[in-house]
Motif scaffolding. Structure first.
Motif, PDB file in Angstrom:
ATOM      1  N   THR A 113      12.120  -7.154   9.656  1.00  0.00           N
ATOM      2  CA  THR A 113      12.324  -5.859   9.007  1.00  0.00           C
ATOM      3  C   THR A 113      11.802  -4.751   9.906  1.00  0.00           C
ATOM      4  O   THR A 113      10.771  -4.893  10.567  1.00  0.00           O
ATOM      5  CB  THR A 113      11.609  -5.798   7.652  1.00  0.00           C
ATOM      6  OG1 THR A 113      10.225  -6.143   7.818  1.00  0.00           O
ATOM      7  CG2 THR A 113      12.235  -6.765   6.657  1.00  0.00           C
ATOM      8  N   LEU A 114      12.526  -3.650   9.927  1.00  0.00           N
ATOM      9  CA  LEU A 114      12.118  -2.448  10.654  1.00  0.00           C
ATOM     10  C   LEU A 114      11.851  -1.366   9.610  1.00  0.00           C
ATOM     11  O   LEU A 114      12.775  -0.696   9.141  1.00  0.00           O
ATOM     12  CB  LEU A 114      13.191  -2.026  11.652  1.00  0.00           C
ATOM     13  CG  LEU A 114      13.272  -2.899  12.904  1.00  0.00           C
ATOM     14  CD1 LEU A 114      14.594  -2.717  13.616  1.00  0.00           C
ATOM     15  CD2 LEU A 114      12.119  -2.613  13.847  1.00  0.00           C
ATOM     16  N   ASN A 115      10.593  -1.206   9.250  1.00  0.00           N
ATOM     17  CA  ASN A 115      10.201  -0.376   8.124  1.00  0.00           C
ATOM     18  C   ASN A 115      10.615   1.073   8.291  1.00  0.00           C
ATOM     19  O   ASN A 115      11.114   1.708   7.360  1.00  0.00           O
ATOM     20  CB  ASN A 115       8.695  -0.505   7.914  1.00  0.00           C
ATOM     21  CG  ASN A 115       8.179   0.315   6.759  1.00  0.00           C
ATOM     22  OD1 ASN A 115       7.647   1.401   6.957  1.00  0.00           O
ATOM     23  ND2 ASN A 115       8.344  -0.202   5.558  1.00  0.00           N
ATOM     24  N   GLN A 116      10.422   1.650   9.471  1.00  0.00           N
ATOM     25  CA  GLN A 116      10.711   3.067   9.678  1.00  0.00           C
ATOM     26  C   GLN A 116      12.113   3.315  10.238  1.00  0.00           C
ATOM     27  O   GLN A 116      12.649   4.413  10.081  1.00  0.00           O
ATOM     28  CB  GLN A 116       9.663   3.684  10.603  1.00  0.00           C
ATOM     29  CG  GLN A 116       8.265   3.704  10.015  1.00  0.00           C
ATOM     30  CD  GLN A 116       8.201   4.488   8.719  1.00  0.00           C
ATOM     31  OE1 GLN A 116       8.505   5.675   8.680  1.00  0.00           O
ATOM     32  NE2 GLN A 116       7.817   3.820   7.630  1.00  0.00           N
ATOM     33  N   GLY A 162       8.673  -6.947   3.336  1.00  0.00           N
ATOM     34  CA  GLY A 162       8.654  -8.406   3.306  1.00  0.00           C
ATOM     35  C   GLY A 162      10.039  -9.001   3.426  1.00  0.00           C
ATOM     36  O   GLY A 162      11.044  -8.378   3.045  1.00  0.00           O
ATOM     37  N   ALA A 163      10.108 -10.244   3.934  1.00  0.00           N
ATOM     38  CA  ALA A 163      11.390 -10.932   4.089  1.00  0.00           C
ATOM     39  C   ALA A 163      11.172 -12.432   3.991  1.00  0.00           C
ATOM     40  O   ALA A 163      10.083 -12.942   4.274  1.00  0.00           O
ATOM     41  CB  ALA A 163      12.042 -10.573   5.426  1.00  0.00           C
ATOM     42  N   HIS A 187       6.492  -5.752  -2.291  1.00  0.00           N
ATOM     43  CA  HIS A 187       5.763  -5.915  -1.040  1.00  0.00           C
ATOM     44  C   HIS A 187       6.143  -7.180  -0.263  1.00  0.00           C
ATOM     45  O   HIS A 187       6.344  -7.130   0.943  1.00  0.00           O
ATOM     46  CB  HIS A 187       4.255  -5.920  -1.326  1.00  0.00           C
ATOM     47  CG  HIS A 187       3.399  -5.987  -0.111  1.00  0.00           C
ATOM     48  ND1 HIS A 187       2.941  -7.177   0.423  1.00  0.00           N
ATOM     49  CD2 HIS A 187       2.934  -5.011   0.699  1.00  0.00           C
ATOM     50  CE1 HIS A 187       2.219  -6.922   1.495  1.00  0.00           C
ATOM     51  NE2 HIS A 187       2.207  -5.628   1.685  1.00  0.00           N
ATOM     52  N   ALA A 188       6.183  -8.324  -0.932  1.00  0.00           N
ATOM     53  CA  ALA A 188       6.461  -9.595  -0.258  1.00  0.00           C
ATOM     54  C   ALA A 188       7.453 -10.386  -1.086  1.00  0.00           C
ATOM     55  O   ALA A 188       7.609 -10.163  -2.292  1.00  0.00           O
ATOM     56  CB  ALA A 188       5.175 -10.389  -0.064  1.00  0.00           C
ATOM     57  N   ILE A 189       8.129 -11.345  -0.445  1.00  0.00           N
ATOM     58  CA  ILE A 189       9.139 -12.156  -1.124  1.00  0.00           C
ATOM     59  C   ILE A 189       9.131 -13.556  -0.525  1.00  0.00           C
ATOM     60  O   ILE A 189       8.858 -13.736   0.674  1.00  0.00           O
ATOM     61  CB  ILE A 189      10.532 -11.496  -1.012  1.00  0.00           C
ATOM     62  CG1 ILE A 189      11.562 -12.231  -1.868  1.00  0.00           C
ATOM     63  CG2 ILE A 189      10.987 -11.386   0.434  1.00  0.00           C
ATOM     64  CD1 ILE A 189      12.874 -11.472  -2.048  1.00  0.00           C
TER      65      ILE A 189
END
Length: 298
Positions: A159-162, A189-190, A229-231
């Motif tokens: 994941t690229l948050n920004q 999260g991924a 947040h997480a998965i």
């Protein structure tokens, strides 16, 4: 949407409210292993609730933890810029990362190496079993690469948050970026499913599914301010996620049906979660606890 009678909660106290269980992983020994982000420790929790804590000298910002290909626990130290390895009896090895990269997400690759994200410098790192370190630059600036998983296609997905995208990297470092349809969704999260990558959008309040060709499906949560947040993948084709802003854990089916479960302790700050061998979901609560969401026996 609240907890149904098919599940029950149990909480295990780990330490004081400030110790911060942040991430959790099932170890090769059948115990749960935790990063205690504020105490510089790794915790080992048995399924019966016995906790042992191991100090990691000089650790700051212990973040993600996984059970590695070698059966040891591997973890990232965001603020002390290291990747760590802990054997099942608590012996620690540390691998410094040059610069101020800030290692965060980590996964075991199909090549037997550890792959990790560097939040602060737009790179993906690879740590070989012999300690050789390589870094692969990303075609972004300030992208904030966060979670990383090995996909069903054998590539590394992150994941690229920004940058508001997911990235795919082959083992030779070739990168493809896939933008998300929702602006400023901020994926974090991924986890890998059998045919897709599932991820959470912490700002948009959505769960996303990305097929291997880059096609994205987004599922809005009932509470858009929930801050997922997480998965993690479940045992029955479903996926479980934490809602940091809503003090809940959720379950989503492959078709997008969502069920939410309120956590018993108010403001418990749920972060990482993992699947136990019996189908129970274990959740790291930063307020010094671990929760177990257990399916009732029929």
């Amino acid at each position: 949407m609240t907890r149904t009678p098919s599940f029950t909660f149990h909480e295990y106290p780990i330490c004081d409210d400030g110790c911060g269980p942040y991430d959790i992983a099932m170890g090769a020994d059948g115990a749960l292993w935790l990063t205690l982000i504020h105490h510089g420790q790794i915790g080992r929790l048995t399924p019966t609730g016995h906790i042992t804590r191991f100090s990691v000298e000089g650790a700051k910002g212990l973040s993600r933890i996984i059970s590695g290909p070698d059966g040891a626990l591997w973890f990232t130290e965001f603020k002390s810029h290291r990747v760590g390895r802990m054997t099942l009896d608590g012996r620690v090895s540390s691998f410094p990362i040059p610069g101020e990269g800030g290692p965060y997400g980590i996964t075991g690759g199909p090549d037997g190496a550890l792959w990790f994200t560097l939040l602060n410098n737009d790179r993906i790192g690879r740590l070989a079993p012999d300690g050789e370190l390589r870094e692969y630059p990303l075609p972004t600036q300030g992208g904030y690469p966060s979670a990383i998983v090995t996909g069903p296609d054998g590539a590394l997905w992150f994941t690229l948050n920004q940058t508001n995208a997911l990235g795919r990297m082959t083992l030779d470092g070739t990168v493809t970026l896939f933008p998300l349809p929702t602006p400023s969704a901020a994926p974090v999260g991924a986890t890998a499913g059998p045919d897709a990558i599932w991820f959470v959008e912490i700002i948009a309040g959505q769960i996303g599914r990305m097929a291997m060709d880059g096609t994205v499906t987004e599922f809005p949560l009932p509470h858009r301010d929930a801050k997922p947040h997480a998965i993690v993948a479940g045992m029955d084709g479903t996926f479980w996620f934490t809602e940091w802003g809503g003090n809940r854990v959720g379950r989503i089916t492959g078709t997008g049906a969502i069920q939410l479960y309120d956590l018993p302790t108010p403001a418990s700050e749920p972060h990482g979660l993992t699947l136990g061998p019996d189908g129970a979901i274990w959740i790291a609560l930063e307020k010094g606890r671990v929760a177990r969401l257990e399916p009732l026996r029929q």
